[in-house]
Design a protein around this motif. Sequence first.
Motif, short mmCIF file in Angstrom:
data_model
loop_
_atom_site.label_atom_id
_atom_site.label_comp_id
_atom_site.label_asym_id
_atom_site.label_seq_id
_atom_site.Cartn_x
_atom_site.Cartn_y
_atom_site.Cartn_z
N ILE A 282 0.83 -1.20 0.00
CA ILE A 282 0.00 0.00 0.00
C ILE A 282 0.86 1.25 0.00
O ILE A 282 0.53 2.24 -0.66
N VAL A 283 1.97 1.23 0.71
CA VAL A 283 2.87 2.38 0.75
C VAL A 283 3.34 2.72 -0.66
O VAL A 283 3.27 3.88 -1.10
N GLY A 284 3.80 1.73 -1.41
CA GLY A 284 4.25 1.95 -2.78
C GLY A 284 3.12 2.41 -3.69
O GLY A 284 3.32 3.29 -4.53
N LEU A 285 1.95 1.81 -3.52
CA LEU A 285 0.80 2.22 -4.34
C LEU A 285 0.41 3.67 -4.06
O LEU A 285 0.07 4.41 -4.99
N LEU A 286 0.45 4.08 -2.80
CA LEU A 286 0.13 5.46 -2.46
C LEU A 286 1.14 6.43 -3.06
O LEU A 286 0.78 7.49 -3.59
N LEU A 287 2.43 6.08 -3.00
CA LEU A 287 3.45 6.94 -3.59
C LEU A 287 3.32 7.01 -5.11
O LEU A 287 3.43 8.09 -5.71
N LEU A 288 3.08 5.86 -5.74
CA LEU A 288 2.86 5.84 -7.18
C LEU A 288 1.62 6.65 -7.54
O LEU A 288 1.62 7.44 -8.49
N GLY A 289 0.55 6.48 -6.76
CA GLY A 289 -0.68 7.23 -6.99
C GLY A 289 -0.48 8.73 -6.83
O GLY A 289 -1.05 9.53 -7.58
N ALA A 290 0.33 9.13 -5.85
CA ALA A 290 0.60 10.56 -5.64
C ALA A 290 1.34 11.14 -6.84
O ALA A 290 1.00 12.23 -7.32
N PHE A 291 2.32 10.40 -7.34
CA PHE A 291 3.07 10.87 -8.51
C PHE A 291 2.17 10.96 -9.74
O PHE A 291 2.11 11.99 -10.42
#
Length: 167
Positions: free
Chosen positions: A96-105
Amino acid sequence: MGLRLAAPEPALPEPVKAPDAEEGVPLPRDRSRLRTLKTNRTKYWGVALSEGFAKAPLHGTGAHGFGAIWLEHRDITEAAQDAHSLYIETAAELGIVGLLLLGAFLGGSGWAAVRRRGDPAVAGAIAAGTLFVVHAALDWDWEMPAVGLAFVALCAAILAADDDDRG
């Protein structure tokens, strides 16, 4: 026999047989692979989601973890290093951490693109970026620097153009 303008194709090693594995969808091992729609991607995605993301949803299996979980949990003999989807591989490896960062970008770049959608100078970047975002869901070529960095440069151009208007 015609003149060859490209390097000869290297011989590919046969995939390692996994215990109790079936053959899966037989895929060509030469350039004819580029002309077929046959795929084992749903198998890759299933392992990535069930053995990667589901077992470590917060932080995932770690960078390049899909290759290890694929070897351990695959039910077909095909060797794979990537889940063939930016989003599914990110979920499996970074959670989820990676998905949130990817989603933010992607979300930030997308929001800037929406704000600049009427600008003809940004239209090409928006079209190419949209194509990349869609294609990254189905293949692993986002990992090639020439492709991934081009997308990051397009996002930077869109963000810079948006910043100029606001600045």
